[in-house]
Design a protein around this motif. Structure first.
Motif, short mmCIF file in Angstrom:
data_model
loop_
_atom_site.label_atom_id
_atom_site.label_comp_id
_atom_site.label_asym_id
_atom_site.label_seq_id
_atom_site.Cartn_x
_atom_site.Cartn_y
_atom_site.Cartn_z
N ASN A 129 13.50 -31.98 -17.77
CA ASN A 129 14.88 -32.14 -18.22
C ASN A 129 15.47 -33.39 -17.59
O ASN A 129 15.35 -33.59 -16.38
N LYS A 174 13.69 -32.06 -22.66
CA LYS A 174 15.09 -32.12 -23.05
C LYS A 174 15.75 -33.34 -22.42
O LYS A 174 15.56 -33.61 -21.24
N VAL A 175 16.54 -34.06 -23.22
CA VAL A 175 17.26 -35.23 -22.73
C VAL A 175 18.73 -35.09 -23.13
O VAL A 175 19.04 -34.74 -24.27
N HIS A 176 19.63 -35.38 -22.18
CA HIS A 176 21.06 -35.38 -22.45
C HIS A 176 21.61 -36.75 -22.06
O HIS A 176 21.52 -37.15 -20.90
N LEU A 177 22.14 -37.48 -23.05
CA LEU A 177 22.77 -38.77 -22.80
C LEU A 177 24.28 -38.56 -22.84
O LEU A 177 24.84 -38.20 -23.87
N ILE A 189 12.66 -42.99 -26.34
CA ILE A 189 12.82 -41.63 -25.85
C ILE A 189 11.91 -40.73 -26.66
O ILE A 189 12.01 -40.69 -27.89
N CYS A 212 10.99 -36.78 -26.88
CA CYS A 212 11.40 -35.48 -26.36
C CYS A 212 11.37 -34.44 -27.47
O CYS A 212 11.26 -34.77 -28.64
N ILE A 252 17.25 -33.38 -27.91
CA ILE A 252 18.13 -34.41 -27.34
C ILE A 252 19.58 -34.10 -27.69
O ILE A 252 19.88 -33.61 -28.78
N ILE A 285 23.29 -36.13 -27.49
CA ILE A 285 23.89 -37.44 -27.28
C ILE A 285 25.40 -37.30 -27.43
O ILE A 285 25.90 -36.96 -28.51
#
Length: 75
Positions: A36, A51-54, A64, A66, A69, A71
């Motif tokens: 994460n 999991k990616v949170h921008l 990226i 993943c 995501i 954003i």
């Protein structure tokens, strides 16, 4: 159990972590591999994660890869 890693400064190099938070004051130049990732700061790299949170402050230059995501507006 692995503790979350929080980056607040500048790093030139690759990062591997279970849970990674790139704070708003952080600058990362290098690839990131994690389960994460939350990005508030500046990242010039490729991110591989589940999991990616921008956040709205995030600045990402790179690819990226993943499974999920999120954003925020402004990222």
């Amino acid at each position: 159990m692995t503790e979350p890693l929080s980056m607040a400064g500048q790093i030139d190099g690759n990062i591997e972590a279970e849970i990674l938070h790139i704070t708003s004051t952080a600058v990362v130049i290098g690839d990131i591999t994690a389960k994460n990732v939350v990005v508030d700061g500046k990242v010039t790299c490729n991110i591989i994660a589940e999991k990616v949170h921008l956040t709205a402050q995030a600045q990402v230059k790179g690819q990226i890869q993943c499974q999920g995501i999120m954003i925020d507006n402004g990222a």
